[in-house]
Design a protein around this motif. Structure first.
Motif, mmCIF file in Angstrom:
data_model
loop_
_atom_site.group_PDB
_atom_site.id
_atom_site.type_symbol
_atom_site.label_atom_id
_atom_site.label_comp_id
_atom_site.label_asym_id
_atom_site.label_seq_id
_atom_site.Cartn_x
_atom_site.Cartn_y
_atom_site.Cartn_z
ATOM 1 N N UNK A 37 1.190 -1.034 -3.002
ATOM 2 C CA UNK A 37 1.734 -0.270 -1.876
ATOM 3 C C UNK A 37 1.985 -1.161 -0.666
ATOM 4 N N UNK A 38 1.448 -2.399 -0.700
ATOM 5 C CA UNK A 38 1.656 -3.319 0.420
ATOM 6 C C UNK A 38 3.044 -3.934 0.272
ATOM 7 N N UNK A 39 4.040 -3.162 0.561
ATOM 8 C CA UNK A 39 5.429 -3.577 0.394
ATOM 9 C C UNK A 39 6.137 -3.474 1.741
ATOM 10 N N UNK A 40 6.987 -4.431 2.091
ATOM 11 C CA UNK A 40 7.493 -5.552 1.288
ATOM 12 C C UNK A 40 6.691 -6.842 1.425
ATOM 13 N N UNK A 41 5.419 -6.767 1.821
ATOM 14 C CA UNK A 41 4.601 -7.969 2.001
ATOM 15 C C UNK A 41 4.015 -8.371 0.650
ATOM 16 N N UNK A 42 4.884 -8.870 -0.233
ATOM 17 C CA UNK A 42 4.471 -9.161 -1.600
ATOM 18 C C UNK A 42 3.469 -10.314 -1.652
ATOM 19 N N UNK A 43 3.590 -11.263 -0.756
ATOM 20 C CA UNK A 43 2.678 -12.402 -0.764
ATOM 21 C C UNK A 43 1.244 -11.992 -0.536
ATOM 22 N N UNK A 44 1.037 -11.033 0.378
ATOM 23 C CA UNK A 44 -0.324 -10.569 0.682
ATOM 24 C C UNK A 44 -0.944 -9.899 -0.536
ATOM 25 N N UNK A 45 -0.197 -9.014 -1.169
ATOM 26 C CA UNK A 45 -0.722 -8.314 -2.336
ATOM 27 C C UNK A 45 -0.975 -9.273 -3.492
ATOM 28 N N UNK A 46 -0.122 -10.277 -3.632
ATOM 29 C CA UNK A 46 -0.275 -11.241 -4.721
ATOM 30 C C UNK A 46 -1.530 -12.085 -4.536
ATOM 31 N N UNK A 47 -1.722 -12.587 -3.334
ATOM 32 C CA UNK A 47 -2.918 -13.394 -3.047
ATOM 33 C C UNK A 47 -4.183 -12.563 -3.226
ATOM 34 N N UNK A 48 -4.158 -11.327 -2.724
ATOM 35 C CA UNK A 48 -5.323 -10.455 -2.859
ATOM 36 C C UNK A 48 -5.652 -10.172 -4.326
ATOM 37 N N UNK A 49 -4.617 -9.989 -5.139
ATOM 38 C CA UNK A 49 -4.839 -9.728 -6.565
ATOM 39 C C UNK A 49 -5.488 -10.928 -7.246
ATOM 40 N N UNK A 50 -5.051 -12.137 -6.893
ATOM 41 C CA UNK A 50 -5.653 -13.332 -7.488
ATOM 42 C C UNK A 50 -7.071 -13.557 -6.973
ATOM 43 N N UNK A 51 -7.331 -13.146 -5.747
ATOM 44 C CA UNK A 51 -8.695 -13.226 -5.222
ATOM 45 C C UNK A 51 -9.623 -12.311 -6.019
ATOM 46 N N UNK A 52 -9.124 -11.159 -6.423
ATOM 47 C CA UNK A 52 -9.917 -10.253 -7.269
ATOM 48 C C UNK A 52 -10.064 -10.825 -8.676
ATOM 49 N N UNK A 53 -9.014 -11.480 -9.172
ATOM 50 C CA UNK A 53 -9.018 -11.981 -10.545
ATOM 51 C C UNK A 53 -10.044 -13.095 -10.753
ATOM 52 N N UNK A 54 -10.203 -13.981 -9.792
ATOM 53 C CA UNK A 54 -11.077 -15.146 -9.969
ATOM 54 C C UNK A 54 -12.524 -14.749 -10.250
ATOM 55 N N UNK A 55 -13.177 -13.928 -9.413
ATOM 56 C CA UNK A 55 -14.553 -13.534 -9.749
ATOM 57 C C UNK A 55 -14.646 -12.707 -11.023
ATOM 58 N N UNK A 56 -13.641 -11.878 -11.301
ATOM 59 C CA UNK A 56 -13.661 -11.117 -12.552
ATOM 60 C C UNK A 56 -13.574 -12.060 -13.750
ATOM 61 N N UNK A 57 -12.754 -13.107 -13.640
ATOM 62 C CA UNK A 57 -12.646 -14.083 -14.722
ATOM 63 C C UNK A 57 -13.944 -14.840 -14.940
ATOM 64 N N UNK A 58 -14.596 -15.226 -13.841
ATOM 65 C CA UNK A 58 -15.887 -15.920 -13.956
ATOM 66 C C UNK A 58 -16.929 -15.007 -14.581
ATOM 67 N N UNK A 59 -16.949 -13.764 -14.151
ATOM 68 C CA UNK A 59 -17.886 -12.778 -14.708
ATOM 69 C C UNK A 59 -17.636 -12.605 -16.209
ATOM 70 N N UNK A 60 -16.383 -12.434 -16.586
ATOM 71 C CA UNK A 60 -16.047 -12.250 -18.002
ATOM 72 C C UNK A 60 -16.410 -13.482 -18.818
#
Length: 257
Positions: free
Chosen positions: A204-227
């Motif tokens: 929903x953070x549109x058209x600020x695609x960069x913010x949403x993309x960075x935030x998604x990768x920030x969530x992905x990193x700890x989830x990847x380490x946990x997994x």
């Protein structure tokens, strides 16, 4: 240029998933079957979400404006809940199937739940990525110029990287989710649900695609380490793997518990 954008974004979004499929799943028929069934379960969740969305739109008489915005938020929340419900249902089915395989042929080791979690997560991720990105990919072939009316010229690139992170997150969510079910750590399921809602809401953070993309990768990193650690990984094993000193490291977590 349109063909370059199309193929470039396709390989960014689906290249890692394709590599994982070729090197870890394609050689084992049973894994391929579980992957296809996992993708089918995601499709079922999409069908149910679509029915809920259609009913909601009908009840609200297709109103526009602020109502539409809240309807979209409601639709995202319901869709995530349904996806995680189907993930849990798939876990229960895989658990029963695994027990059945062990009882039919006790001499042969059945696939571990860790491996099945990875395979099902990849199935969920691939199908989710295909449905979320295929229309955008078709538009990348033209005609038209992205950004000519002031929009982000990196729209296709941002969409490709967002699709990639969603696919990887589904793999990590699957591993963590199945481990939580196995160990009855129900807070783990809640974390998966909340992070799924968070990443979905970032769209929903549109058209600020960069913010949403960075935030998604920030969530992905700890989830990847946990997994990684949930799947049986360790810092020592990762070091040996990166240094090519332990060729069997990637297969070490596939043994039955």
């Amino acid at each position: 240029m349109t063909a370059a954008v199309f193929f470039g974004c396709t390989f960014i979004a689906f290249g890692p998933a394709l590599a994982l499929y070729i090197f870890t799943i394609a050689t084992e028929p049973l894994r391929v079957i579980f992957l296809i069934v996992g993708a089918f379960f995601w499709l079922l969740s999409l069908l149910l979400s679509s029915l809920v969305w259609f009913m909601t739109r009908t009840i609200t008489d297709n109103k526009d404006g602020p109502v539409q915005k809240y309807l979209l938020m409601f639709g995202v929340l319901v869709s995530v809940l349904i996806q995680e419900m189907f993930r849990f249902a798939y876990y229960k089915i895989l658990k029963k199937a695994n027990e059945g395989l062990k009882s039919i042929n006790p001499d042969e080791s059945a696939p571990s739940m860790r491996l099945l979690a990875y395979v099902s997560g990849l199935g969920f991720g691939i199908m989710s990525g295909v449905f979320s990105f295929v229309n955008t990919l078709s538009d990348s072939l033209g005609p038209g110029t992205v950004g000519i009316r002031g929009d982000s010229p990196q729209f296709f690139l941002n969409s490709a990287f967002m699709t990639l992170v969603i696919i990887l997150l589904h793999i990590f969510w699957g591993i963590v989710f199945f481990d939580g079910c196995e160990k009855k750590k129900w807070y783990t399921l809640l974390v998966v649900l909340l992070t799924h809602v968070l990443v979905s809401a970032l769209t929903f953070v549109s058209p600020h695609y960069g913010i949403s993309l960075v935030a998604a990768y920030v969530v992905m990193v700890p989830m990847g380490i946990w997994a990684f650690f949930v799947a049986g990984g360790s810092c020592r094993g990762l070091r040996l793997c990166l240094l090519c000193q332990d060729k069997d490291f990637l297969l070490s977590s596939q043994h039955s518990r």
